[in-house]
Each structure stands twice: as C-alpha cells, then as structure tokens.
Design a protein around this motif. Structure first.
Motif, PDB file in Angstrom:
ATOM      1  N   TRP A  92      44.129  48.683  54.933  1.00 56.36           N
ATOM      2  CA  TRP A  92      44.431  47.797  53.797  1.00 56.36           C
ATOM      3  C   TRP A  92      43.602  48.193  52.585  1.00 56.36           C
ATOM      4  CZ3 TRP A  92      47.595  44.589  51.584  1.00 56.36           C
ATOM      5  CH2 TRP A  92      47.150  43.617  50.698  1.00 56.36           C
ATOM      6  N   MET A 125      47.028  38.165  58.201  1.00 57.81           N
ATOM      7  CA  MET A 125      47.750  37.876  56.956  1.00 57.81           C
ATOM      8  C   MET A 125      47.041  38.423  55.710  1.00 57.81           C
ATOM      9  SD  MET A 125      49.568  34.244  56.479  1.00 57.81           S
ATOM     10  CE  MET A 125      50.844  34.199  57.716  1.00 57.81           C
ATOM     11  N   PRO A 126      45.728  38.191  55.576  1.00 62.39           N
ATOM     12  CA  PRO A 126      45.090  38.673  54.335  1.00 62.39           C
ATOM     13  C   PRO A 126      44.807  40.176  54.310  1.00 62.39           C
ATOM     14  CG  PRO A 126      43.709  37.047  55.483  1.00 62.39           C
ATOM     15  CD  PRO A 126      44.778  37.460  56.422  1.00 62.39           C
ATOM     16  N   LYS A 129      49.927  44.341  54.337  1.00 61.21           N
ATOM     17  CA  LYS A 129      50.856  44.252  53.218  1.00 61.21           C
ATOM     18  C   LYS A 129      51.932  43.225  53.570  1.00 61.21           C
ATOM     19  CE  LYS A 129      53.422  47.303  50.193  1.00 61.21           C
ATOM     20  NZ  LYS A 129      53.932  48.652  49.988  1.00 61.21           N
ATOM     21  N   HIS A 130      52.282  43.199  54.846  1.00 63.48           N
ATOM     22  CA  HIS A 130      53.194  42.188  55.343  1.00 63.48           C
ATOM     23  C   HIS A 130      53.069  42.161  56.859  1.00 63.48           C
ATOM     24  CE1 HIS A 130      56.329  39.298  54.795  1.00 63.48           C
ATOM     25  NE2 HIS A 130      57.209  39.935  55.534  1.00 63.48           N
TER      26      HIS A 130
END
Lengths: 573, 171
Positions: A92, A125-126, A129-130
C-alpha cells in the motif's frame, strides 16, 4: 465453458485468464479447496510454498515490483491472513500491484467467531486499494477480474479478496465474460494539455531547473521518455529512493538521490532551484525534510496519477494529474520556441556546472567511497567491492531490507536500469529483503538477485531460505551487513540520544552455519582482503549463497538530515 | 474549524459506509452528522456528511480514492435546502398540555403520541429551526430525543444525480 466447476476451479481459471502464472502462499483449513483445485492447473499456475505468510506477501511484492505485473499471495483464514497484513501495508505504501487471496470460514458461521475466523476485510480496509468479501460462487470470476484491474491500473496498490470456504466448494457454470463495471473508478491518465503547456512555459522561464523522478516513473515504464525529456531540455535529474534506476546514474544530467540520506549537492540543488518538476514522486517526508522549508525558491510542478497526492505534503503551483509516461509523452509533443529553449539550455548548463562544483566540494559519491584509513572492514568496503562486481558482471537486481545497509546500498551501488533496485520505502518493513528477493529471483531467472540485509532484518524472515532450496532457485545470493546492532536505531541513539544503546545490541547465530543448515553455501568475511574473493566465489557457485560480512560495528550513514530539519542542514560526518 | 456539508454519492455496497467514515477517522476529524439513504438511481446511495475540518479538500481527494465513491460535492457555500427531523418525548403533566399543543402549532410540528404523562412530538425543519424548537421545548422536560441529522439538496437546476455516472460506466 458450459460445464459446472467448483468455486476453487473458477478461481484458478479466472486467475490464469487475467494473466497470473505464479503465486506465493501457505494452505490451511478455509483455503484448502483452492489448493485442491490448483493441483489441476499446476502447469499454468505455479504455486510456491512459503514458510510464513509475511514471506509470501513480500515475495509477491518482489515479483510485482520487478516485473510490473500483479504479485499474488495466498493465506488461509485467521492467522494466515493476519500474517499478510504487513506485506499488504508495505504494498500500500509503495503502490505495489498485489492480489491477496484469503480463505474465509463458511458463510454459515461468518461473524460467529468460528475457528480461525478473522474479519480480514475490516482489518485491511485502510491499507488496501479495495477489498472484497466473496460469499457467492457466482461472484468469484468477476471479482478476480475486477480486483486485478484495480490493482494494476491507476495508482497501483494491493487488493484483497476474501472468499468463504462454501463459495470455493460450491459448483456452478462459470461466466467469465461479465464486463468490468466501476462507475466510481476512472483514473485520469492523460494530463491536462493546458496544465502541461503551463508547466513547460514555467520551466522555460526558470534558470535553475530540477527534474525529480520517483516510483511513478518506474510503475508506468516512463524511464525512456523521461530520459528523452531531460536530454532535450538538459535538466539535471534527481532520483528518489524508488526512482533509483529510472534514470542512469552515470548520465551527465544525473544528480542522484535527495533527502535524509541523499547527497549534499542534490539537496542543495533542490534548496536553490527556482523550478522543480516532480514526476511520480509523492514528496515523502524522508525526501522533503521539514516540509515548510523544502525548495523555498522553487516554483513546483507535480505530476502524479493520484490527485490526493497533489498538495498533500508540498504546495504546488501547477498540478498535473496523469500517468507519468503519458504526461511525459505529451510534454515531448510540445514544441516551444527555439529561442526560448536555447536560452534555457544556456542557463541550465550554467546551473549544472554550479551544482557539479557543489558536488566536488561536498561528498561526491566516488570520494565517499574513499574509505577512512582504518584496518577494520567498513560497510563501504563491501559496497565498493559489490559495485565493482555488479557493474562488471551486469544482469543484476538488488533487493534491500530496511536500515543502514539500505541507505548505503542506495548511495553506493550504481543504478542504471529500472526495476533493478527494489526496497521497502514507505513502510520501512524490516524482513522485506529475503522473501522479496525470492519473488524477484522467481520472476527473473536470467538475473543474479542479491538480497542485502542487516543482521536484524535478516533474522525476521530468514526462514524463507529453505523455499529457495525446495523450489530449486539458483540465482539468489544474500549479503548480510552484520554489525551486531540494529544499526540505524543505534546511529540515532549515538547522534541524538547520548549513545544510550537501549535495545539495539544484537547477538546473532553463526550465519554461515545457518546457511549451511538450509542447504545454502555460507561464507563468512571478517577482513577487507577477503571481500572480493567471497563475492567471486558466490558468483562461481551455481546456487544460493549467503555471505556474512562482519563489518565494523559502529559506523554511521552520512550525509544525514536530522528528523524534521531542512534538507539544507546536513550532517556530513 | 469550519463546518462543511458534503454530499457524497456512493455505490450501494456493504462496507461502503465503513470505508467512507474511516477516511475521516484517519485524519482525526469529527463527523457532526451523517445520513445515508437511497436515491433516484438504483444501486446508488447518497450521504450527507457534516464535518468540522480546516482542510476538507484533502479529505475529499482521499474519499475519491475509494473505488465505490462516485461523486463528492462540498455544498457549504451553495444555496441549499437543509432538513432534519427530530423526535422528542416530553414529560407532560396535564397543566402544560395546552401550552405544548400551541407551541407545536407555531413550529408546524406534529404530536404523534400522547400517553398519561408523556407526549412524542415530530418536528421537521432546517437545522436552526430544529435547534430553536428544542430550546423552546426543553423547559417542559425532555425525556428522550433523537435527531436524524441533516439531509441537503442544492436548490435549482444544479444537482447531484448518480444516473449519468452509472450509465457512462455501463457502456
């Protein structure tokens, strides 16, 4: 295609159809149906069994970062997926295209604290990207397609697909033809013509221009275009940590790395520049130092595919949202007045001469390699020898871990080609190097892949060494810069905390013996005169080799910008 | 800090509320009110989010990173119709009943439940009017109260429909 298949079979077929050929993972209860099915598809879908899911995740990252393709990792429900959290967070932060496939407990017991149940979509979730929780077999084929599309387009990033066991076990006739429907996801790849024109005209008015390039250039394969652009306008180029290799360091326009452990002349150039165009970098705090003091005289253009990066850390005058390669190509289409360009060339040449003088006055890379007069083995000796060997032999990729050795490698090795320098930048994940290098070695059997790690980070994931043996991977070597400390923390303790070495001295096993226990060749190097022979031997052996370089214990990485200081204030020794 | 009203159109998927709210949590912003509901377009939900923030623009950009977010508009400076509803349960003894009935008429509120010692009043209006009504009614003794939070629609032809966005993507 009209035959019924299990969800797990559909998952395999969807992965193959969407370009996946290699996966790193570990099986377990909830994901077992997938493993059962992948056996049938093993000629098209290679599975590499790792020893810890964190290793699987980093291996997928290495695979992705070195190829630009999606990296796939697999974990079972519960601890299998929570172990993937660190590499997902890492992917991420560094915009790495990654697909994490997770087994989940059956939908009938979902939310009931079933054995090995964890809310992994909630947890990630955080940092994705999805992500998806798939409970219905009929969604599997489409979700895989959409997930890979999202991970590999726009600003790349990790996507997690959590599939319940019953969805994997159910049977249905697959439909792979459903078209991607994403009304909220339309990345802007073409930069605004108007902004591009404005940026060029701003640039041509400047006298001290700098081009800064980052990860986005790597991700969009824009190196060649950026080079043409830099050469056409004769602009000096600064490469961030993730930009290393995107512009050849032996090029007359290359200034090298900026930031906390960047070169003095590169940082000075930024501070004195009157124009700075950043393509595909995100103005990370390790690059900018104290943000309010960054490039005080420069009018800034920021090219980024992610609009939320623009203006986040540094205020910019001209934002250009778009793909680095497409925007650079559009900039190359512009044909400004020759008179303006000639004037710009003249100023840029004077500016470059000035920056080069700064470079000779301060610590030029080559001078930096001139080691101090001591009989002990410095990390610099190892990197000097490695550079020589890598340059002579070519076909190398280097994966570094996090800490002092990472900065020395970034500074002291020469970077010429994109995707040859792979490291954990944003997240700074110790333990990255060994498994990520494994992913790189799998993707590039023609190259020699070096994992460089400290003695601390190495011990976080070294269990993956046995995977190299099981998979018969021959092209990986490990160099441990072993100083008996968590070195970067120790350096900060020395410089800023009165040498209180709290929690940093580190006892390690005999790494040579450890390597041998894993079926690797292990070499211990204890003095300068042994370095060259050890590296040569590592190359001579057709198989994995680990070299334990027992270097001087208390050596610091310089130059250095203390935290939250301006990059104009560097400590050089 | 400035109070902003955001109108956010999202795909109607499980978890989308969680994702959107998480963006505010991450930045440490406090959401004053949030209302979600269906819209004219099937598959599209609409949120009205009222939030205190000095840098709402950055949050808006980060919200756009969510795959399921279709459109975000900061309507703080726009001419809008703002409405919220409140249900108030009052402790009412016989002597105050008439006075309360009169007040509800002034505020065009509705008495929706009457019991021996209580009354439930439903009132709808702009946030200021609702505040005002609550202030006036408070001295009678509020036992329970629930405000819905604000829903907002821009006046005139300009607006926020998800229909076009959905159609474009389906092509």
């Amino acid at each position: 295609m009209s035959e019924k298949r299990t969800g797990a079979q559909i998952l395999c077929e969807a992965l193959i159809q969407n370009g996946v050929d290699t996966m790193f993972g570990i099986p377990g209860g909830a994901i077992m149906p997938f493993y059962h099915a992948m056996w049938e598809y093993r000629t098209d879908l290679r599975h590499i069994l790792c020893r810890h899911e964190q290793g699987a995740g980093h291996a997928a990252e290495g695979y992705a970062r070195s190829t630009g393709r999606i990296g796939v990792c697999i974990g079972t429900s519960g601890p299998g997926t929570t172990n993937l959290v660190t590499p997902i967070a890492d992917a991420w932060m560094d915009s790495t295209p990654m697909l994490a496939i997770c087994g989940q407990v059956s939908s009938a017991v979902l939310g009931k604290d079933a054995f090995q149940e964890t809310d992994i979509t909630g947890i990630t979730m955080p940092i994705t990207k999805h992500n998806y929780l798939v409970k219905n077999i009929n969604d599997i084929a489409y979700v895989v397609k959409e997930a890979i599309h999202i991970a590999t387009t726009g600003r790349r990033g990790p996507v997690l697909v959590d599939i319940t066991k019953d969805a994997l076990q159910a049977t249905a006739v697959p439909d792979y033809s459903k078209k991607i429907f994403l009304p909220g996801y339309r990345p802007t790849v073409t930069g605004s013509k108007k902004q591009i024109k404005a940026a060029l005209s701003l640039m041509l008015k400047s006298k001290k221009p700098i081009l800064m390039i980052g990860n986005g250039v790597m991700m969009s394969e824009a190196s060649a275009e950026v080079r043409v652009f830099a050469e056409r306008y004769k602009i000096p180029v600064i490469t961030t940590l993730h930009g290393l290799g995107a512009f050849p360091e032996d090029h007359e326009l290359s200034l090298g790395m900026p930031g906390m452990h960047g070169w003095v002349h590169a940082n000075r150039a930024i501070q004195e520049a009157d124009f700075l165009m950043n393509i595909g970098g995100r103005f990370d705090d390790r690059v900018t130092g104290k943000a309010s003091t960054f490039a005080p005289n420069a009018r800034i253009v920021h090219v980024d595919i992610d609009p939320s990066e623009i203006g986040k850390n540094i205020e910019v005058e001209i934002p250009i949202v778009g793909d680095a390669r497409i925007v650079t190509l559009s900039m190359l289409e512009e044909e400004p007045e020759e008179k303006l360009v000639a004037e710009f060339h003249k100023n840029a040449a004077e500016w470059l001469t000035y920056v080069r003088e700064l470079q000779t006055k301060h610590q030029h890379k080559q001078q930096y390699l001139n080691r101090p007069d001591t009989s002990t083995m410095l990390p610099h000796d190892v990197f000097a020898a490695l550079t020589k060997q890598l340059n002579t032999r070519g076909n190398y990729r280097v994966v570094t871990d996090v800490g002092q050795h990472q900065m020395w490698a970034a500074q002291l090795l020469d970077w010429y080609k994109p995707r040859t320098h792979i490291t954990s930048g944003g997240a700074g994940t110790m333990g990255f190097a060994v498994p990520a290098a494994m992913g790189v070695a799998v993707a590039h059997p023609e190259d020699t892949v070096w994992a460089i790690a400290g003695d601390g980070g190495f011990q976080m994931t070294n269990q993956e060494m046995i995977v190299i043996i099981q998979e018969n991977i021959k092209n990986m070597k490990i160099a441990i810069i072993n100083n008996g400390f968590l070195g970067m923390v120790r350096q900060w303790q020395e410089l800023f905390e009165g040498k209180r070495y709290s929690g940093t001295p580190l006892t390690s096993p005999d790494f040579q013996k450890l390597a041998e226990a894993y079926g690797w060749t292990g070499i211990t190097v204890e003095s300068v005169d042994q370095i060259d022979a050890a590296i040569e031997r590592a190359y001579a052996i057709d198989g994995p080799v680990l070299i334990d370089f027992r270097v001087e214990r208390e050596v610091n990485v310089f130059p250095m910008v203390p935290q939250n200081k301006s990059i104009g204030e560097m400590i050089t020794e | 800090m400035k109070i902003h009203t955001l109108v956010v159109l999202v795909q109607d998927h499980p978890g989308v509320l969680n994702r959107a709210v998480s963006m505010f949590r991450r930045r440490g912003y406090n959401i004053a009110s949030l209302v979600v509901g269906h819209t004219e377009t099937p598959g599209v939900s609409r949120m009205t989010i009222v939030v205190e923030s000095d840098n709402v623009e950055q949050v808006v950009k980060q919200l756009y990173r969510l795959v399921e977010v279709l459109k975000i508009s900061d309507v703080t400076e726009d001419p809008v119709v703002d409405r919220e509803m409140v249900l108030v349960k009052l402790h009412v003894t016989g002597q105050h009943r008439a006075e309360i009935v009169a007040l509800t008429e002034v505020f065009t509120a509705k008495i929706v439940d009457v019991a021996t010692n209580t009354m439930v009043i439903e009132m709808t209006g702009g946030p200021a009017k609702v505040d005002n009504f609550i202030d006036v009614i408070r001295p009678f003794g509020i036992k329970e109260m629930m405000r819905t939070g604000r829903i907002t629609m821009v006046r005139g032809a300009k607006g926020h429909s998800g229909a076009e966005l959905i159609d474009q993507a389906a092509e």
